[in-house]
Design a protein around this motif. Structure first.
Motif, PDB file in Angstrom:
ATOM      1  N   PRO A   1       0.816  -1.225   0.000  1.00  0.00           N
ATOM      2  CA  PRO A   1       0.000   0.000   0.000  1.00  0.00           C
ATOM      3  C   PRO A   1       0.845   1.269   0.000  1.00  0.00           C
ATOM      4  CG  PRO A   1      -0.903  -1.608   1.517  1.00  0.00           C
ATOM      5  CD  PRO A   1       0.397  -2.162   1.053  1.00  0.00           C
ATOM      6  N   GLN A   2       1.992   1.250   0.649  1.00  0.00           N
ATOM      7  CA  GLN A   2       2.867   2.418   0.650  1.00  0.00           C
ATOM      8  C   GLN A   2       3.409   2.706  -0.745  1.00  0.00           C
ATOM      9  OE1 GLN A   2       3.015  -0.091   2.791  1.00  0.00           O
ATOM     10  NE2 GLN A   2       2.512   0.857   4.763  1.00  0.00           N
ATOM     11  N   GLN A   3       3.712   1.661  -1.494  1.00  0.00           N
ATOM     12  CA  GLN A   3       4.219   1.855  -2.849  1.00  0.00           C
ATOM     13  C   GLN A   3       3.106   2.280  -3.799  1.00  0.00           C
ATOM     14  OE1 GLN A   3       5.871  -2.093  -3.191  1.00  0.00           O
ATOM     15  NE2 GLN A   3       7.969  -1.389  -2.781  1.00  0.00           N
ATOM     16  N   VAL A   4       1.910   1.742  -3.618  1.00  0.00           N
ATOM     17  CA  VAL A   4       0.780   2.156  -4.448  1.00  0.00           C
ATOM     18  C   VAL A   4       0.476   3.634  -4.247  1.00  0.00           C
ATOM     19  CG1 VAL A   4      -1.719   1.881  -4.760  1.00  0.00           C
ATOM     20  CG2 VAL A   4      -0.251  -0.135  -4.597  1.00  0.00           C
ATOM     21  N   ALA A   5       0.695   4.147  -3.028  1.00  0.00           N
ATOM     22  CA  ALA A   5       0.352   5.535  -2.712  1.00  0.00           C
ATOM     23  C   ALA A   5       1.145   6.532  -3.532  1.00  0.00           C
ATOM     24  CB  ALA A   5       0.563   5.796  -1.220  1.00  0.00           C
ATOM     25  N   VAL A   6       2.353   6.168  -4.009  1.00  0.00           N
ATOM     26  CA  VAL A   6       3.172   7.131  -4.740  1.00  0.00           C
ATOM     27  C   VAL A   6       2.876   7.117  -6.230  1.00  0.00           C
ATOM     28  CG1 VAL A   6       4.986   6.950  -3.011  1.00  0.00           C
ATOM     29  CG2 VAL A   6       5.104   5.514  -5.062  1.00  0.00           C
ATOM     30  N   LEU A   7       2.048   6.192  -6.708  1.00  0.00           N
ATOM     31  CA  LEU A   7       1.680   6.162  -8.116  1.00  0.00           C
ATOM     32  C   LEU A   7       0.771   7.340  -8.443  1.00  0.00           C
ATOM     33  CD1 LEU A   7       0.876   2.355  -8.594  1.00  0.00           C
ATOM     34  CD2 LEU A   7       3.023   3.551  -9.123  1.00  0.00           C
TER      35      LEU A   7
ATOM     36  N   GLN B   1      -3.167   4.492 -10.783  1.00  0.00           N
ATOM     37  CA  GLN B   1      -3.878   3.704  -9.776  1.00  0.00           C
ATOM     38  C   GLN B   1      -5.232   3.255 -10.301  1.00  0.00           C
ATOM     39  OE1 GLN B   1      -4.204   6.080  -6.246  1.00  0.00           O
ATOM     40  NE2 GLN B   1      -1.991   6.314  -5.980  1.00  0.00           N
ATOM     41  N   PHE B   2      -5.887   4.122 -11.063  1.00  0.00           N
ATOM     42  CA  PHE B   2      -7.241   3.821 -11.540  1.00  0.00           C
ATOM     43  C   PHE B   2      -7.216   2.894 -12.755  1.00  0.00           C
ATOM     44  CE2 PHE B   2     -10.949   4.893 -14.218  1.00  0.00           C
ATOM     45  CZ  PHE B   2     -11.971   4.573 -13.333  1.00  0.00           C
ATOM     46  N   ASN B   3      -6.319   3.134 -13.715  1.00  0.00           N
ATOM     47  CA  ASN B   3      -6.345   2.408 -14.975  1.00  0.00           C
ATOM     48  C   ASN B   3      -5.759   1.008 -14.879  1.00  0.00           C
ATOM     49  OD1 ASN B   3      -7.526   4.573 -16.321  1.00  0.00           O
ATOM     50  ND2 ASN B   3      -5.553   5.484 -16.885  1.00  0.00           N
ATOM     51  N   VAL B   4      -4.836   0.776 -13.962  1.00  0.00           N
ATOM     52  CA  VAL B   4      -4.215  -0.548 -13.857  1.00  0.00           C
ATOM     53  C   VAL B   4      -5.151  -1.458 -13.072  1.00  0.00           C
ATOM     54  CG1 VAL B   4      -2.256  -1.856 -12.982  1.00  0.00           C
ATOM     55  CG2 VAL B   4      -1.891   0.411 -13.990  1.00  0.00           C
ATOM     56  N   PRO B   5      -5.713  -2.481 -13.685  1.00  0.00           N
ATOM     57  CA  PRO B   5      -6.716  -3.314 -12.993  1.00  0.00           C
ATOM     58  C   PRO B   5      -6.127  -4.155 -11.877  1.00  0.00           C
ATOM     59  CG  PRO B   5      -6.216  -4.213 -15.167  1.00  0.00           C
ATOM     60  CD  PRO B   5      -5.533  -2.891 -15.106  1.00  0.00           C
ATOM     61  N   THR B   6      -4.835  -4.399 -11.913  1.00  0.00           N
ATOM     62  CA  THR B   6      -4.236  -5.228 -10.860  1.00  0.00           C
ATOM     63  C   THR B   6      -3.946  -4.434  -9.593  1.00  0.00           C
ATOM     64  OG1 THR B   6      -2.081  -4.861 -11.926  1.00  0.00           O
ATOM     65  CG2 THR B   6      -3.235  -6.912 -12.428  1.00  0.00           C
ATOM     66  N   VAL B   7      -4.139  -3.134  -9.617  1.00  0.00           N
ATOM     67  CA  VAL B   7      -4.093  -2.341  -8.386  1.00  0.00           C
ATOM     68  C   VAL B   7      -5.466  -2.449  -7.742  1.00  0.00           C
ATOM     69  CG1 VAL B   7      -3.828  -0.043  -7.386  1.00  0.00           C
ATOM     70  CG2 VAL B   7      -2.334  -0.761  -9.255  1.00  0.00           C
ATOM     71  N   SER B   8      -5.561  -3.140  -6.632  1.00  0.00           N
ATOM     72  CA  SER B   8      -6.851  -3.483  -6.041  1.00  0.00           C
ATOM     73  C   SER B   8      -7.271  -2.484  -4.962  1.00  0.00           C
ATOM     74  CB  SER B   8      -6.791  -4.885  -5.430  1.00  0.00           C
ATOM     75  OG  SER B   8      -5.894  -4.880  -4.314  1.00  0.00           O
TER      76      SER B   8
ATOM     77  N   ASP C   1      -7.095   0.874   0.005  1.00  0.00           N
ATOM     78  CA  ASP C   1      -7.687   1.145   1.314  1.00  0.00           C
ATOM     79  C   ASP C   1      -6.641   1.164   2.425  1.00  0.00           C
ATOM     80  OD1 ASP C   1     -10.181   1.392   0.252  1.00  0.00           O
ATOM     81  OD2 ASP C   1     -10.834  -0.643   0.746  1.00  0.00           O
ATOM     82  N   ASP C   2      -5.538   0.448   2.227  1.00  0.00           N
ATOM     83  CA  ASP C   2      -4.514   0.362   3.264  1.00  0.00           C
ATOM     84  C   ASP C   2      -3.375   1.359   3.060  1.00  0.00           C
ATOM     85  OD1 ASP C   2      -5.849  -1.605   4.604  1.00  0.00           O
ATOM     86  OD2 ASP C   2      -4.788  -3.263   3.628  1.00  0.00           O
ATOM     87  N   ARG C   3      -3.559   2.318   2.155  1.00  0.00           N
ATOM     88  CA  ARG C   3      -2.519   3.341   1.988  1.00  0.00           C
ATOM     89  C   ARG C   3      -2.318   4.117   3.291  1.00  0.00           C
ATOM     90  NH1 ARG C   3      -5.043   6.372  -3.098  1.00  0.00           N
ATOM     91  NH2 ARG C   3      -6.889   5.747  -1.908  1.00  0.00           N
ATOM     92  N   PRO C   4      -1.097   4.620   3.513  1.00  0.00           N
ATOM     93  CA  PRO C   4      -0.856   5.390   4.738  1.00  0.00           C
ATOM     94  C   PRO C   4      -1.769   6.607   4.819  1.00  0.00           C
ATOM     95  CG  PRO C   4       1.221   4.853   3.647  1.00  0.00           C
ATOM     96  CD  PRO C   4       0.117   4.474   2.698  1.00  0.00           C
TER      97      PRO C   4
ATOM     98  N   ASN D   1      -8.256   8.887   3.267  1.00  0.00           N
ATOM     99  CA  ASN D   1      -8.077   8.075   2.062  1.00  0.00           C
ATOM    100  C   ASN D   1      -9.334   7.329   1.652  1.00  0.00           C
ATOM    101  OD1 ASN D   1      -5.393   8.803   2.265  1.00  0.00           O
ATOM    102  ND2 ASN D   1      -4.784   6.913   3.297  1.00  0.00           N
ATOM    103  N   ARG D   2     -10.387   7.423   2.444  1.00  0.00           N
ATOM    104  CA  ARG D   2     -11.549   6.569   2.227  1.00  0.00           C
ATOM    105  C   ARG D   2     -12.803   7.370   1.898  1.00  0.00           C
ATOM    106  NH1 ARG D   2     -11.381   1.191   4.540  1.00  0.00           N
ATOM    107  NH2 ARG D   2      -9.246   0.674   5.120  1.00  0.00           N
TER     108      ARG D   2
END
Length: 644
Positions: free
Chosen positions: A272-278, A283-290, A295-298, A391-392
């Motif tokens: 989640p920390q790595q997803v947060a910097v995208l 984040q929206f277009n890549v379907p494998t980003v769940s 939800d667990d981003r910092p 974030n929610r």
């Protein structure tokens, strides 16, 4: 000198002080209960939470101004619980420690950023992170999250105070509902973003004209630390996956290009920390980003109100517009019971914020400007507005009218959930984000053992002083004993009264400060009595030696106590936490010791000097001072005879 007057003044002080102890405001219960001071966390147990302040993306320490502002906001949130004796202090350059004596409470929520923003939903797609199935596109009749319709707002199954559930809704308050013609399904609050107009710049449609998440575009205006983290993520997923994700202009259809699923699969392994910097579009277009990753981003990952964001609700990913209404313009937030006896959070706006909210509902109603994709529309064909807390998404109701009044956030709230959320919104968003480092419940059993140990140490210290005083000064030891007893009673009464009036709590460190004050008090006795011996050796009678010794010792006693008092004041100003309790107790005991010195010790010594027992070396404790005086007087008389 009339010592009776000074003793009468001291007696009056005791009468007034203990009248306040037993009958002042806050005194309740039996006599024993009224004699109990407020005890701190380390004596009666309670809750201690340590929070580390950090920028969730670049990891830098916050400024001291931001840390102090966060401390004040957290302190206000804790006090809003309706509890006393809370202590919120900063430690170092990034830590805030919350201590709450008494009943154990959950204090983790007070460190949440609580940044409430209203963002229009531009697009919606599946957020399951599937790599083999096509990404379903919600339609107006089957939106990913239930939209309010008719007169009823959907109720979520969980609280929205800290971890909002998907089905909560926002609706206008009673005053606003009277003005709205549609059902009360949407509402909100004022914000700090520029007021949108009916001709606001359209958000990207389902077919954008240019790639939204190229590496070069993502680097523009991005802090260096975040860009470095993006480079690290690019290396982790690999050049092929990063290039494929950067080329996406819409949510990828994995059935059309099976090889694309394999290329984008590494994004599902990101933390989640790595997803947060995208970038939000990636984040929206890549379907494998769940949604599980999102939800667990910092806390604080969705921070910039001027940038688009991605958040989830009921398993669906939403691409959200810039925040046109923010929580900073909330005039007031309060937890209330509505007509159905359900808890809601009522929001009142500033004048500017109300205008912005009205403009946002006007823009969203009937999808003015066609800024919302078909996948994001509600059942009535109107845009939805997501209420985003940190974030929610708290709720994403369809806007069914142009709302011109105050609003309510509704959901399946408990009383605690509603009050916690209202407190967070009322006192503002934290300027920094926090990670909980420690949460400790101190049991009452541990506190009681520490209290017994502290009182035992104080008793032993006082007993040793008294034993030594009687051994060395004999009759004068009774003066020391009575002075310490009176000083202790004054300090105890003052602690009880101050605990009720200013909330002072007695901690183990405070008991240590009072034990140290015993040594300060003993020093003043030694100074006075040794001065008295010097006067008697110089040939004066005990009755005349007492006032002269007092004059000579008084200045030294005042100077010594003044230095101790100044040290306590400086320590209180520059210290934090329990050290402040030590400094306060030491300073209080020092001041009251001076009161006893002037109103008891000197008058009682004047009275003793008039007794026959005071002239006896064995009883008075003056030691060899009196025999030496007799020898000197005899020598002086013999010398005068010889001269005659």
């Amino acid at each position: 000198m009339r010592p009776g007057r000074q003793l009468a003044v001291l007696g009056l002080i005791f009468v007034v002080l203990y009248l306040l102890v037993f009958f002042s405001g806050g005194a309740s219960g039996g006599w024993k209960d009224r004699l109990e001071p407020r005890l701190g966390l380390d004596l009666i147990g309670g809750t201690r939470v340590a929070l580390e302040a950090t920028n969730s993306l670049d990891g830098k320490a916050p400024t001291q101004e931001n840390l102090e502002e966060a401390r004040r906001i957290i302190e206000s949130r804790v006090n809003a619980y309706g509890v006393a004796e809370a202590e919120v202090v900063t430690e170092g350059n990034r830590n805030i420690v919350i201590s709450l004596p008494g009943e154990n409470r959950d204090l983790t929520d007070v460190g949440t950023p609580a940044e409430l923003r209203f963002r229009k939903v531009l697009k919606a797609t599946d957020g399951s992170g599937a790599t083999t199935a096509p990404a379903p596109t919600p339609t107006a009749s089957g939106s990913p999250a239930p939209s309010p319709s008719g007169s009823a707002a959907p109720k979520p199954s969980a609280s929205a105070a800290v971890k909002p559930s998907a089905g909560a809704a926002v609706k206008p308050s009673a005053s606003a509902a009277a003005k709205a013609t549609a059902s009360p399904s949407a509402g909100g609050q004022g914000g700090g973003a520029p007021a949108p107009t009916a001709s606001a710049t359209p958000a990207p449609s389902a077919t954008p004209s240019a790639p939204a998440a190229s590496p070069s575009a993502s680097a523009a205006g991005v802090p260096q630390g975040i860009e470095a983290q993006r480079k690290a993520v690019e290396q982790k997923v690999g050049p092929a996956a990063w290039a494929a994700a950067s080329a996406l202009q819409a949510p990828a259809d994995l059935t059309a290009d099976p090889s694309l699923a394999e290329k984008l699969k590494p994004f599902g392994t990101l933390t989640p920390q790595q997803v947060a910097v995208l970038a939000p579009e990636m984040q929206f277009n890549v379907p494998t980003v769940s949604c599980a990753q999102l939800d667990d981003r910092p806390a604080g990952s969705v921070k910039d109100p001027k940038q688009k964001a991605v958040a989830c609700e009921s398993g669906a990913k939403y691409l959200l517009d810039v925040a046109k209404v923010e929580g900073t313009d909330v005039k007031n937030a309060s937890a209330q019971l509505d007509q159905t006896s359900s808890w809601v959070v009522s929001l009142n706006f500033t004048g500017d914020g109300q205008n912005k909210w009205t403009e946002l509902t006007r823009e969203s109603y009937q999808n003015n400007g066609k800024t919302c994709d078909a996948s994001a529309l509600g059942q009535g064909g109107n845009c939805r507005v997501a209420v985003v807390l940190d974030n929610r998404i708290v709720s994403s109701p369809e806007i069914q009218a142009v709302l011109t009044g105050d609003s309510q956030i509704t959901g399946n709230f408990t009383s605690k959930d509603a009050n916690d959320l209202a407190s967070q919104l009322r006192y503002g968003a934290l300027p920094v984000t926090f990670v909980q480092q420690e949460a400790q419940n101190v049991t009452a059993t541990l506190g009681e053992s520490q209290l017994r140990a502290g009182l035992l140490a104080a008793g032993i210290g006082m007993l040793l002083v008294i034993i030594y005083s009687f051994f060395y000064y004999r009759l004068l030891g009774s003066v020391i004993f009575l002075s310490l007893v009176l000083s202790g009673l004054l300090v105890f009464g003052a602690l009880v009264v101050l605990g009720r009036q200013i909330g002072f709590t007695l901690t183990l460190a405070g008991i240590a400060g009072m034990i140290v004050s015993l040594g300060v008090a003993a020093d003043s006795f030694v100074i006075y009595f040794e001065r008295l011996k010097d006067e008697i050796r110089d040939g004066r009678s005990p009755r005349s030696a007492v006032p002269r010794a007092w004059v000579r010792a008084r200045r030294t006693i005042i100077s010594a106590n003044a230095i101790t008092l100044m040290s306590a004041v400086v320590l209180y100003i520059v210290s934090v936490g329990t050290v402040k309790g030590f400094a306060f107790a030491l300073g209080l005991a020092t001041v009251l010791d001076l009161v006893v010195v002037f109103l008891f010790r000197h008058p009682i010594m004047t009275m003793f000097a008039r007794t026959q027992a005071f002239l006896s070396p064995r009883v008075s404790g003056l030691g060899r001072a009196l025999p030496a005086r007799s020898t000197e007087q005899a020598t002086a008389r013999n010398a005068r005879v010889k001269e005659a």
